[in-house]
Write a protein that holds these residues in place. Sequence first.
Motif, PDB file in Angstrom:
ATOM      1  N   GLU B 105      -0.381 -10.929   4.525  1.00 16.09           N
ATOM      2  CA  GLU B 105      -0.208 -11.939   3.408  1.00 16.09           C
ATOM      3  C   GLU B 105       1.466 -11.996   2.811  1.00 16.09           C
ATOM      4  OE1 GLU B 105      -2.813 -12.877   1.849  1.00 16.09           O
ATOM      5  OE2 GLU B 105      -1.848 -14.073   1.536  1.00 16.09           O
ATOM      6  N   VAL B 106       2.427 -10.432   2.733  1.00 19.90           N
ATOM      7  CA  VAL B 106       3.833 -10.866   2.765  1.00 19.90           C
ATOM      8  C   VAL B 106       4.480 -11.042   4.095  1.00 19.90           C
ATOM      9  CG1 VAL B 106       5.636  -9.805   2.103  1.00 19.90           C
ATOM     10  CG2 VAL B 106       3.477  -9.400   1.068  1.00 19.90           C
ATOM     11  N   ALA B 107       3.781 -10.902   5.346  1.00 23.47           N
ATOM     12  CA  ALA B 107       4.359 -11.083   6.364  1.00 23.47           C
ATOM     13  C   ALA B 107       4.557 -12.582   6.916  1.00 23.47           C
ATOM     14  CB  ALA B 107       4.221 -10.271   7.345  1.00 23.47           C
ATOM     15  N   PHE B 108       3.482 -13.015   6.199  1.00 27.43           N
ATOM     16  CA  PHE B 108       2.934 -14.576   6.905  1.00 27.43           C
ATOM     17  C   PHE B 108       4.294 -15.446   7.461  1.00 27.43           C
ATOM     18  CE2 PHE B 108       0.925 -18.541   6.196  1.00 27.43           C
ATOM     19  CZ  PHE B 108       0.036 -18.907   7.023  1.00 27.43           C
ATOM     20  N   GLY B 109       4.644 -15.892   6.263  1.00 31.96           N
ATOM     21  CA  GLY B 109       5.526 -16.458   5.630  1.00 31.96           C
ATOM     22  C   GLY B 109       7.039 -16.685   6.355  1.00 31.96           C
ATOM     23  N   PRO B 110       7.380 -15.485   6.499  1.00 30.12           N
ATOM     24  CA  PRO B 110       8.561 -15.383   7.993  1.00 30.12           C
ATOM     25  C   PRO B 110       8.306 -15.071   9.506  1.00 30.12           C
ATOM     26  CG  PRO B 110       8.532 -13.213   5.879  1.00 30.12           C
ATOM     27  CD  PRO B 110       7.575 -14.217   5.598  1.00 30.12           C
ATOM     28  N   GLU B 111       6.746 -15.216   9.331  1.00 24.06           N
ATOM     29  CA  GLU B 111       6.914 -14.788  10.615  1.00 24.06           C
ATOM     30  C   GLU B 111       6.415 -16.883  11.412  1.00 24.06           C
ATOM     31  OE1 GLU B 111       2.538 -13.525  10.735  1.00 24.06           O
ATOM     32  OE2 GLU B 111       3.179 -11.772  11.549  1.00 24.06           O
ATOM     33  N   ASN B 112       6.211 -17.833   9.940  1.00 22.21           N
ATOM     34  CA  ASN B 112       5.903 -18.730  10.347  1.00 22.21           C
ATOM     35  C   ASN B 112       7.284 -19.822  10.197  1.00 22.21           C
ATOM     36  OD1 ASN B 112       3.273 -19.958  10.133  1.00 22.21           O
ATOM     37  ND2 ASN B 112       2.832 -18.758   8.509  1.00 22.21           N
ATOM     38  N   LEU B 113       8.925 -19.006   9.862  1.00 19.06           N
ATOM     39  CA  LEU B 113       9.687 -19.567   9.893  1.00 19.06           C
ATOM     40  C   LEU B 113      10.393 -19.380  11.379  1.00 19.06           C
ATOM     41  CD1 LEU B 113      11.375 -17.751   7.138  1.00 19.06           C
ATOM     42  CD2 LEU B 113      10.636 -20.158   7.290  1.00 19.06           C
ATOM     43  N   ALA B 114       9.513 -18.332  12.441  1.00 18.93           N
ATOM     44  CA  ALA B 114       9.589 -17.591  13.949  1.00 18.93           C
ATOM     45  C   ALA B 114      10.935 -17.304  13.384  1.00 18.93           C
ATOM     46  CB  ALA B 114       9.674 -18.886  14.651  1.00 18.93           C
ATOM     47  N   LEU B 115      10.879 -16.583  12.812  1.00 17.15           N
ATOM     48  CA  LEU B 115      11.869 -15.027  12.275  1.00 17.15           C
ATOM     49  C   LEU B 115      11.486 -14.032  14.275  1.00 17.15           C
ATOM     50  CD1 LEU B 115      12.132 -14.654   9.403  1.00 17.15           C
ATOM     51  CD2 LEU B 115      14.054 -15.185  10.515  1.00 17.15           C
ATOM     52  N   GLU B 126      10.403  -4.238   3.390  1.00 19.01           N
ATOM     53  CA  GLU B 126      11.575  -3.928   1.378  1.00 19.01           C
ATOM     54  C   GLU B 126      10.395  -4.811   0.831  1.00 19.01           C
ATOM     55  OE1 GLU B 126      14.899  -6.579   2.582  1.00 19.01           O
ATOM     56  OE2 GLU B 126      16.200  -6.415   0.485  1.00 19.01           O
ATOM     57  N   ALA B 127      10.479  -6.312   0.857  1.00 19.31           N
ATOM     58  CA  ALA B 127       9.634  -7.021   0.020  1.00 19.31           C
ATOM     59  C   ALA B 127       8.308  -5.907  -0.620  1.00 19.31           C
ATOM     60  CB  ALA B 127       9.553  -8.168   0.322  1.00 19.31           C
ATOM     61  N   LEU B 128       8.015  -5.341   0.089  1.00 15.00           N
ATOM     62  CA  LEU B 128       6.146  -5.074  -1.213  1.00 15.00           C
ATOM     63  C   LEU B 128       7.401  -3.643  -1.989  1.00 15.00           C
ATOM     64  CD1 LEU B 128       3.841  -4.567   2.179  1.00 15.00           C
ATOM     65  CD2 LEU B 128       3.750  -5.756  -0.032  1.00 15.00           C
ATOM     66  N   GLY B 129       8.387  -3.210  -1.088  1.00 16.43           N
ATOM     67  CA  GLY B 129       9.393  -2.023  -2.123  1.00 16.43           C
ATOM     68  C   GLY B 129       9.356  -2.271  -3.037  1.00 16.43           C
ATOM     69  N   VAL B 130      10.436  -3.461  -3.128  1.00 12.90           N
ATOM     70  CA  VAL B 130      10.903  -4.409  -4.174  1.00 12.90           C
ATOM     71  C   VAL B 130       9.853  -4.476  -5.487  1.00 12.90           C
ATOM     72  CG1 VAL B 130      12.114  -6.782  -5.199  1.00 12.90           C
ATOM     73  CG2 VAL B 130      13.151  -5.346  -3.199  1.00 12.90           C
ATOM     74  N   VAL B 131       9.144  -4.944  -5.703  1.00 15.83           N
ATOM     75  CA  VAL B 131       7.877  -4.806  -6.031  1.00 15.83           C
ATOM     76  C   VAL B 131       6.849  -3.694  -6.510  1.00 15.83           C
ATOM     77  CG1 VAL B 131       7.619  -7.590  -6.270  1.00 15.83           C
ATOM     78  CG2 VAL B 131       6.240  -6.242  -4.568  1.00 15.83           C
ATOM     79  N   GLY B 132       7.172  -2.708  -6.055  1.00 19.44           N
ATOM     80  CA  GLY B 132       6.521  -1.429  -5.921  1.00 19.44           C
ATOM     81  C   GLY B 132       5.388  -1.318  -5.498  1.00 19.44           C
ATOM     82  N   ILE B 133       4.605  -1.791  -4.299  1.00 15.00           N
ATOM     83  CA  ILE B 133       3.358  -1.782  -4.369  1.00 15.00           C
ATOM     84  C   ILE B 133       3.295  -1.482  -2.270  1.00 15.00           C
ATOM     85  CG2 ILE B 133       2.609  -3.644  -5.711  1.00 15.00           C
ATOM     86  CD1 ILE B 133       2.545  -5.408  -3.499  1.00 15.00           C
ATOM     87  N   SER B 134       3.639  -0.498  -1.949  1.00 14.87           N
ATOM     88  CA  SER B 134       4.518  -0.616  -0.658  1.00 14.87           C
ATOM     89  C   SER B 134       2.794   0.404  -0.356  1.00 14.87           C
ATOM     90  CB  SER B 134       5.526   0.812   0.134  1.00 14.87           C
ATOM     91  OG  SER B 134       6.814   0.320  -0.782  1.00 14.87           O
ATOM     92  N   HIS B 135       2.317   0.949  -1.318  1.00 10.08           N
ATOM     93  CA  HIS B 135       1.471   1.969  -1.056  1.00 10.08           C
ATOM     94  C   HIS B 135       0.050   1.509  -1.006  1.00 10.08           C
ATOM     95  CE1 HIS B 135       1.429   1.129  -5.121  1.00 10.08           C
ATOM     96  NE2 HIS B 135       0.057   1.093  -5.528  1.00 10.08           N
ATOM     97  N   LEU B 136       0.293  -0.156  -1.391  1.00  7.34           N
ATOM     98  CA  LEU B 136      -1.027  -1.084  -1.049  1.00  7.34           C
ATOM     99  C   LEU B 136      -0.760  -1.998   0.425  1.00  7.34           C
ATOM    100  CD1 LEU B 136      -1.517  -2.533  -4.607  1.00  7.34           C
ATOM    101  CD2 LEU B 136      -2.803  -0.676  -3.745  1.00  7.34           C
ATOM    102  N   TRP B 137      -0.610  -1.474   1.210  1.00  2.00           N
ATOM    103  CA  TRP B 137       0.073  -2.535   2.492  1.00  2.00           C
ATOM    104  C   TRP B 137      -1.584  -2.707   3.130  1.00  2.00           C
ATOM    105  CZ3 TRP B 137      -0.383  -1.158   8.066  1.00  2.00           C
ATOM    106  CH2 TRP B 137      -1.126   0.332   7.849  1.00  2.00           C
ATOM    107  N   ASP B 138      -1.700  -1.684   3.669  1.00  2.90           N
ATOM    108  CA  ASP B 138      -3.967  -1.885   4.150  1.00  2.90           C
ATOM    109  C   ASP B 138      -4.242  -2.444   3.314  1.00  2.90           C
ATOM    110  OD1 ASP B 138      -3.306   0.605   3.007  1.00  2.90           O
ATOM    111  OD2 ASP B 138      -4.516   1.675   4.838  1.00  2.90           O
ATOM    112  N   LYS B 139      -4.354  -2.533   2.111  1.00  2.47           N
ATOM    113  CA  LYS B 139      -5.068  -2.845   1.249  1.00  2.47           C
ATOM    114  C   LYS B 139      -6.034  -4.419   1.251  1.00  2.47           C
ATOM    115  CE  LYS B 139      -6.332   0.487  -1.690  1.00  2.47           C
ATOM    116  NZ  LYS B 139      -6.712   1.784  -0.792  1.00  2.47           N
ATOM    117  N   SER B 140      -7.241  -4.585   1.340  1.00  5.39           N
ATOM    118  CA  SER B 140      -6.984  -6.589   1.012  1.00  5.39           C
ATOM    119  C   SER B 140      -7.215  -7.193   0.239  1.00  5.39           C
ATOM    120  CB  SER B 140      -8.482  -6.618   1.372  1.00  5.39           C
ATOM    121  OG  SER B 140      -9.252  -7.320   0.238  1.00  5.39           O
TER     122      SER B 140
END
Lengths: 271, 279
Positions: B105-115, B126-140
């Motif tokens: 979900e978080v990677a979707f936007g940057p991917e579409n910028l063709a980075l 970085e963005a997940l870390g900043v809002v404090g939810i790195s531990h949820l990365w693989d959750k739906s």
Amino acid sequence: MILFEDVSYSYSPGRYALEHVNLDIGGAELVAILGENGAGKTTLVKHINGLLKPQSGRVTVSGADTKNSTVAALARKVGLVFQNPDHQLFAETVEKELAFALVNFAMPPDEVSRRVDWAMKEFELTQYRDRPPFMLSGGERKRLALASVLCYDPQILILDEPTTGQDSRQKIRLASLLKRLNGEGKTVLVVTHDMEFVADFIPKVVMLSKGRVIAEGSAEEILTNRELLMGASLLPPQLAELSWDLALQRPTIDLEQVVSAASKLVGGSQR
Amino acid sequence: MAIIEVQGLSYSYPDSPKPNILDVNLTVDEGEFVLITGPSGCGKTTLCRCLNGLIPNSYGGAFSGRVVVDGLLTTEHPVYEIAQRLGLVFQNPENELFCTTVEREVAFGPENLALPRGEVRSRAEEALGVVGISHLWDKSPEEISGGEQQKVAIAALLAMKPRVLVLDEPTANLDPLSARSVLNILAKLNTESGVTIILVEHRLEMVAHMADRCAVLDDGKLLLIGEPDEVLYSEAVDRMGIGIPKAVKVAKRLSFGSKSGKKPLSSRDLADIIRGGKQ
Ligand SMILES: Nc1ncnc2c1ncn2[C@@H]1O[C@H](COP(=O)(O)OP(=O)(O)OP(=O)(O)O)[C@@H](O)[C@H]1O
Ligand SMILES: Nc1ncnc2c1ncn2[C@@H]1O[C@H](COP(=O)(O)OP(=O)(O)OP(=O)(O)O)[C@@H](O)[C@H]1O
Ligand SMILES: [Mg+2]
Ligand SMILES: [Mg+2]
């Protein structure tokens, strides 16, 4: 009225959403449930209307074990307003949304229209009677979700984040409605992050953290306990903060007390 | 330099009996932090939709006036093009989450910028870390709490790094500490990276002191706009039922605003003034 006995629940192995929860909510109480994101608040209230059943322990509502009752059977008694109103709203118009449960509970047509009118008026939705719910503002949708449950008058009301999207005038209206219903003997549970709403209007607090109940007591007592609040990622309400900043002897969440203490201090420093 | 220009904007949703935005004029300079508040149903979300071009491009209805975002006239550019410069977090973000995992979900936007892949990954982490939810990365996104979903939506926006961030009640489902930390992140992006912030909020006590200006909408009209203390101490807002911070209420009861000209917004500032400390 609502009894949790050693209730545990987990969505995935090894991680408890609720862990050995004991909770006893008597008859006509008005209680706030507080706790950090992911604390288990929504999981807890879904146990009361039977959407979730405890994996161990027991939940009883008016003496009946929820394991032996269906969501449909509990619905008449326990009204749950979801955190996200869009999980709840599905009808073509505001009016149909409000009438849905009433018709389902086989109320006579004049009773249905009386209650629908009451709910629209109470939540300031009358002008939107014929509008599809998805064409309302965020706050209006939340009020419609609240109205659709309150209009069938369940004995136990559970509101998950009722103040999101509401301005302060709407919050005051909601609070006085909840007070009135509570005064008529209803049990009202409010899950919320809105510390100001609790400080201003809700007398009792249950605090959850990491799936456990960590404190229960009066709002005045709990909301002025800094260590306790920090333990559950909560911040004190502004008046408690102000009490500390003014170094008042007895911190309080009561506006009049703070104003009178502050005006004494102002008078003192001018002399 | 103006990054957003709204000129003579009026808008009605299809079939709306009355205008939902009425003759709004607003210029936001690059690097400004503007707070928007006002009663439920006054048009805050509608204004946000006008800023990112969803209105009129996707909603139809009767639109008049001009909205220019970073040089793009919204009526002449598609929403995805505007979105690269102005990112919007919706009021009810759960409805916008559609990927299978939080990380996707978080990677979707940057991917579409063709980075490049590495950049996408590091932005998402970085963005997940900043809002404090790195531990949820693989959750739906369906299997997390309401507040956690809101944090995912905020992270997804931050990962895009747009020059203008528009957030529609981003803290509504956040616990108080998380709300404060998200607001602090925004303030930091604003002061350190010059990101322009437009924030819709009812909980003014948490944000008023951060904003350069505070706008109050009422019934589709821009009723007031000015420095937060001027706005919150004005008589007009008293009658509107918006969430005046308690420090302001107490100060008004002590007739601070009118008598001394001091207009504290936070309890700390109020206490300092009362106790005759630093001002
Ligand atoms: N459907 C689900 N599947 C798996 N895990 C879930 C699910 N729903 C919630 N969880 C997890 O269970 C825990 C408790 O979630 P719950 O929704 O009860 O929290 P909450 O206190 O209501 O939080 P919030 O304030 O963010 O709404 C969290 O860690 C969350 O990630
Ligand atoms: N899709 C829509 N179609 C028609 N009318 C709409 C639509 N969305 C909102 N409205 C109406 O437009 C007005 C402004 O709505 P908007 O969502 O902008 O309010 P808001 O200030 O964001 O309120 P809230 O604080 O409750 O989110 C309201 O009267 C609302 O009923
Ligand atoms: Mg929840
Ligand atoms: Mg809105």
